[in-house]
Design a protein around this motif. Structure first.
Motif, PDB file in Angstrom:
ATOM      1  N   HIS A 163     -15.703  14.567  -2.073  1.00 48.13           N
ATOM      2  CA  HIS A 163     -16.813  13.762  -1.574  1.00 48.13           C
ATOM      3  C   HIS A 163     -17.814  13.471  -2.689  1.00 48.13           C
ATOM      4  O   HIS A 163     -18.129  14.365  -3.496  1.00 48.13           O
ATOM      5  N   SER A 164     -18.307  12.249  -2.734  1.00 50.33           N
ATOM      6  CA  SER A 164     -19.188  11.834  -3.838  1.00 50.33           C
ATOM      7  C   SER A 164     -20.515  12.585  -3.871  1.00 50.33           C
ATOM      8  O   SER A 164     -21.212  12.592  -4.879  1.00 50.33           O
ATOM      9  N   ASP A 165     -20.879  13.230  -2.766  1.00 53.54           N
ATOM     10  CA  ASP A 165     -22.146  13.958  -2.717  1.00 53.54           C
ATOM     11  C   ASP A 165     -22.015  15.406  -3.210  1.00 53.54           C
ATOM     12  O   ASP A 165     -22.993  16.133  -3.264  1.00 53.54           O
ATOM     13  N   VAL A 166     -20.796  15.824  -3.576  1.00 55.12           N
ATOM     14  CA  VAL A 166     -20.583  17.187  -4.080  1.00 55.12           C
ATOM     15  C   VAL A 166     -20.624  17.138  -5.615  1.00 55.12           C
ATOM     16  O   VAL A 166     -19.730  16.582  -6.255  1.00 55.12           O
ATOM     17  N   ILE A 167     -21.684  17.712  -6.186  1.00 59.78           N
ATOM     18  CA  ILE A 167     -21.908  17.635  -7.637  1.00 59.78           C
ATOM     19  C   ILE A 167     -21.529  18.958  -8.303  1.00 59.78           C
ATOM     20  O   ILE A 167     -22.053  20.023  -7.925  1.00 59.78           O
ATOM     21  N   PRO A 168     -20.616  18.935  -9.288  1.00 58.38           N
ATOM     22  CA  PRO A 168     -20.317  20.150 -10.052  1.00 58.38           C
ATOM     23  C   PRO A 168     -21.344  20.370 -11.159  1.00 58.38           C
ATOM     24  O   PRO A 168     -21.589  19.470 -11.966  1.00 58.38           O
ATOM     25  N   VAL A 169     -21.969  21.537 -11.160  1.00 60.45           N
ATOM     26  CA  VAL A 169     -22.936  21.900 -12.199  1.00 60.45           C
ATOM     27  C   VAL A 169     -22.344  23.067 -12.987  1.00 60.45           C
ATOM     28  O   VAL A 169     -22.036  24.117 -12.403  1.00 60.45           O
ATOM     29  N   VAL A 170     -22.150  22.886 -14.287  1.00 58.57           N
ATOM     30  CA  VAL A 170     -21.564  23.954 -15.105  1.00 58.57           C
ATOM     31  C   VAL A 170     -22.618  24.600 -15.980  1.00 58.57           C
ATOM     32  O   VAL A 170     -23.485  23.920 -16.541  1.00 58.57           O
TER      33      VAL A 170
END
Length: 301
Positions: A163-170
């Protein structure tokens, strides 16, 4: 028509995503680039630029070159002399698939320079065989989020909607953790209860990623196969995890074998999550590079 030079751009990856140990991975918008140029004399020239370039092996032990050689051996052709120029954007030994980019880059370039004798599936299977498991090399090769499973006919690769609203932050710390060390701490056997737990949570993760439903993602990122054993290898893990949850993220997992930590958040919380991860690790005396990324959908190009 034969070509004498090819440039391959390969995304870094995050693998496992909590309960998807050794079977799920996602390509991220962070890249290594490899340029291969034939030269008439036999032999090898390797030049590297970018972060940590001085640590890149410049002889035949280089993994990019080993993958390049592997394909020529597979098609039973002599290995040509080659110059390889590597531009690094994926940190080494941090759990973001740097070795997978090397394997995929070498195989894809060799296949192209040799006139594309192998199909996409054959190149993919060579990459899996070299890496030992599919979770990093498959998304690095194909892009997107991918689930890999074996069948009687070989590998079945399933694309996982994200889903485009799920942002991966590393959050990438300034220390390393070798994959072999991270595997050594794992038990050789698990209970039935732990197996059921992970099966249920992997199913929930797939639906959570597809729908972006926060409550599902918060529960889904839990795992009992690898993370409980690896957390102790990552200083400050508990503090960073607490900060991530307090800042509004869905949750946090170890990226690949670590030590990079991956948080999943919605668009409105991603920036706060970045700040929280950086400051929590800083309080523990560790410098970390923290970035919000996106899903790469192209794979190796």
């Amino acid at each position: 028509m034969s070509i004498s030079s090819v440039t391959v751009k390969v995304p870094g990856t995050t693998a496992n995503l909590g309960p998807g140990f050794d079977c799920i991975g996602a390509a991220l918008t962070i890249y290594n680039q490899f340029q291969f140029t034939h030269h008439d004399e036999a032999g090898l020239i390797i030049e590297a630029t970018g972060a940590e370039a001085e640590r890149v092996q410049t002889d035949e032990s280089n993994l990019v070159y080993q993958a390049f050689v592997k394909l020529y051996q597979y098609i039973n052709q002599p290995v040509p002399g080659v110059k390889i120029e590597i531009n690094l954007g994926v940190p080494l030994a941090r759990g973001l698939g740097s070795s997978a980019t090397a394997i995929v880059g070498g195989l894809v370039a060799a296949n192209r320079l040799a006139g594309e004798p192998l199909s996409q599936a054959q190149v993919r299977d060579l990459a899996i065989a070299m890496e030992g498991h599919p979770d990093n090399v498959v998304p690095a090769f194909l892009g997107g989020c991918r689930l890999a499973a074996t069948s009687d006919a070989g590998w079945e690769i399933c694309d996982v909607p994200w889903h485009s609203d799920v942002i991966p932050v590393v959050a990438i710390p300034d220390f390393e953790l070798s994959t072999s060390e991270a595997r050594r701490v794992l038990p050789t056997e698990y209970s039935r209860a732990d197996a059921i737990f992970n099966t249920a949570h992997l199913g929930l993760l797939l639906r959570g990623l597809q729908t972006g439903k926060g409550e599902w993602l918060k529960a889904a990122l839990q795992d009992k196969l690898h993370q409980p054993y690896r957390q102790a290898l990552i200083p400050g893990y508990d503090a960073v995890n607490a900060a991530v949850i307090a800042s509004g993220a869905y949750g946090m997992v170890i990226s690949g074998a670590g030590p990079t930590l991956l948080a999943l958040a919605d668009v409105s919380h991603a920036q706060a999550v970045e700040v929280a991860m950086a400051s929590a690790w800083q309080d523990a005396g560790i410098n970390a590079q923290v970035r919000s990324l996106a899903l790469d959908t192209q794979g190796a190009t």
